[in-house]
Enzyme design. Structure first.
Site, PDB file in Angstrom:
ATOM      1  CB  ALA A 199      -0.974  -0.034   1.168  1.00 45.79           C
ATOM      2  CB  CYS A 200       0.589   4.463   1.815  1.00 46.37           C
ATOM      3  SG  CYS A 200      -1.064   4.952   1.276  1.00 46.37           S
ATOM      4  CB  SER A 201       4.691   1.287   3.456  1.00 49.80           C
ATOM      5  OG  SER A 201       4.159   2.000   4.544  1.00 49.80           O
ATOM      6  CB  SER A 202       4.458   0.178  -2.308  1.00 47.63           C
ATOM      7  OG  SER A 202       3.290  -0.546  -1.969  1.00 47.63           O
TER       8      SER A 202
END
Length: 373
Positions: free
Chosen positions: A155-158
């Site tokens: 998700a946003c940490s990819s």
């Protein structure tokens, strides 16, 4: 241990942009239509009327003023309220790959790299437009890169998770140089008819070149001093869309098949998690937050970023210490911290250090400590 650097970054920004005023006008038109069509049920108490949104509400809640998108007309059509992105034939370059190739070419140019110099492609983003073949392999082919490629999703940490995978490949010797790209079409999984989230996301693609310091020739080189990843399971940010949906028709098209979140819970739980993560990561590397020239944070919410920076520094961050691109780009998931780094790193002097950090669904948080060479 082999010294690994970030030697180039790239950014593809879609040419179309939607202001808060435009988004609100479309949303409020949809609200009026909904309330009119359901007037009887609303009057009887069977349904709650939908509430209008406002630009003031959006900016106060998030710090967002506009967002770039792949398609504008579909989103702003009160009878549709989602982008129109036509399917392409298998022989054509896919939409995500097209974005990634543009960002990658800029990153490669900034790093002084050709396709022959790169051994691996990693695509790290929130949502892939298909399960297979991997987007990374299509992008690899489009750029003429040999070696291997794979997709990953945290998700946003990819992006920060992707940078660690790239750095590890270089350290291990399985690749001399890695291209890591983040093609985010966030408008495709956003419910534009939901007042609490219709303003959050935008579309963009970022790219990062990671290589051995021995081969790096770019003027702007940042040594990766350390990476640290962490995940803690939470349902407070979720998207249940997937290939199993058709196996239970009752759930097809349900609200949980797009982005949903418990925003207040996320804020309360993620802010201290991220601040502690960064502080302890710095401590592991014999560094302190005040020594950091810059914190390139995930761009989800302005108040979150300001509070994280304040917890780390013990004071309000000065302009430039925690750059914000959220106002123009909105939340671009994994790409946000990389946009901030891409736009706000040239002024650092040799020896300056900083932290690239992303956080989001999972929960997940990734940090990359870098020092300018």
């Amino acid at each position: 241990m082999k010294q690994v650097v970030i030697s180039g970054t790239g950014l593809y920004t879609p040419p179309l942009s939607i202001s808060n005023d435009e988004l609100v006008a479309a949303f409020n038109a949809y609200v009026a239509l909904y309330n009119e069509r359901n007037a009887a049920a609303i009057e009887s108490g069977e349904l709650e009327p939908l509430l209008e949104s406002s630009s003031e509400f959006i900016e106060k809640a998030s710090g967002i003023k506009s967002r770039h998108v792949i398609d504008k007309n579909g989103i702003l059509d009160p009878l549709r309220m989602y982008p129109y992105i036509p399917e392409r034939g298998n022989e054509q370059l896919s939409v995500q790959a097209e974005m990634a190739v543009a960002a990658a070419r800029e990153a490669m140019a900034n790093a002084g790299k050709s396709a022959a110099d790169i051994d691996a492609v990693i695509v790290a983003c929130s949502n892939m437009q298909r399960p297979y073949p991997a987007m990374a392999i299509e992008i690899q082919n489009a750029l003429g890169i040999n070696g291997f490629g794979f997709d990953m999703n945290v998700a946003c940490s990819s992006a920060t998770f992707g940078i660690e995978q790239a750095a590890n490949a270089v350290k291990a010797g399985t690749a001399r140089c890695v291209l890591m790209v983040n093609p985010e079409i966030c408008s495709g999984h956003l419910e534009f008819r939901d007042r609490d989230c219709h303003f959050i996301f935008g579309d963009v693609c970022t790219a990062v070149i990671v290589e051995s310091a021995d081969t790096a020739t770019a003027a702007q080189r940042f040594e990766i001093l350390g990476t640290r990843l962490a995940t803690v399971f939470s349902n407070n940010i979720r998207n249940n869309f997937g290939f199993l949906n058709r196996c239970d028709e009752a759930g097809v098209g349900a609200r949980d098949k797009l982005f949903v979140q418990e925003g207040r819970k996320v804020f309360k739980e993620v802010v201290p998690m991220v601040a502690e993560h960064i502080a302890s990561h710095l401590q592991q590397n014999q560094l302190t937050p005040p020594q950091m020239k810059c914190f390139w944070l995930h761009q989800a919410n302005l108040a979150m970023n300001l509070l994280i920076a304040k917890r780390l520094l013990g004071r309000e961050a000065e302009p430039g210490e925690a750059p914000v691109i959220l106002d123009e780009y909105a939340n671009t998931s994994s790409a946000g911290s990389i946009i901030a780094f891409h736009k706000f790193h040239a002024d650092l002097a040799a020896g300056d250090t900083g932290v690239i950090c992303s956080f989001g669904a999972g929960y997940s948080v990734g940090s990359v400590i870098v020092r300018k060479l």
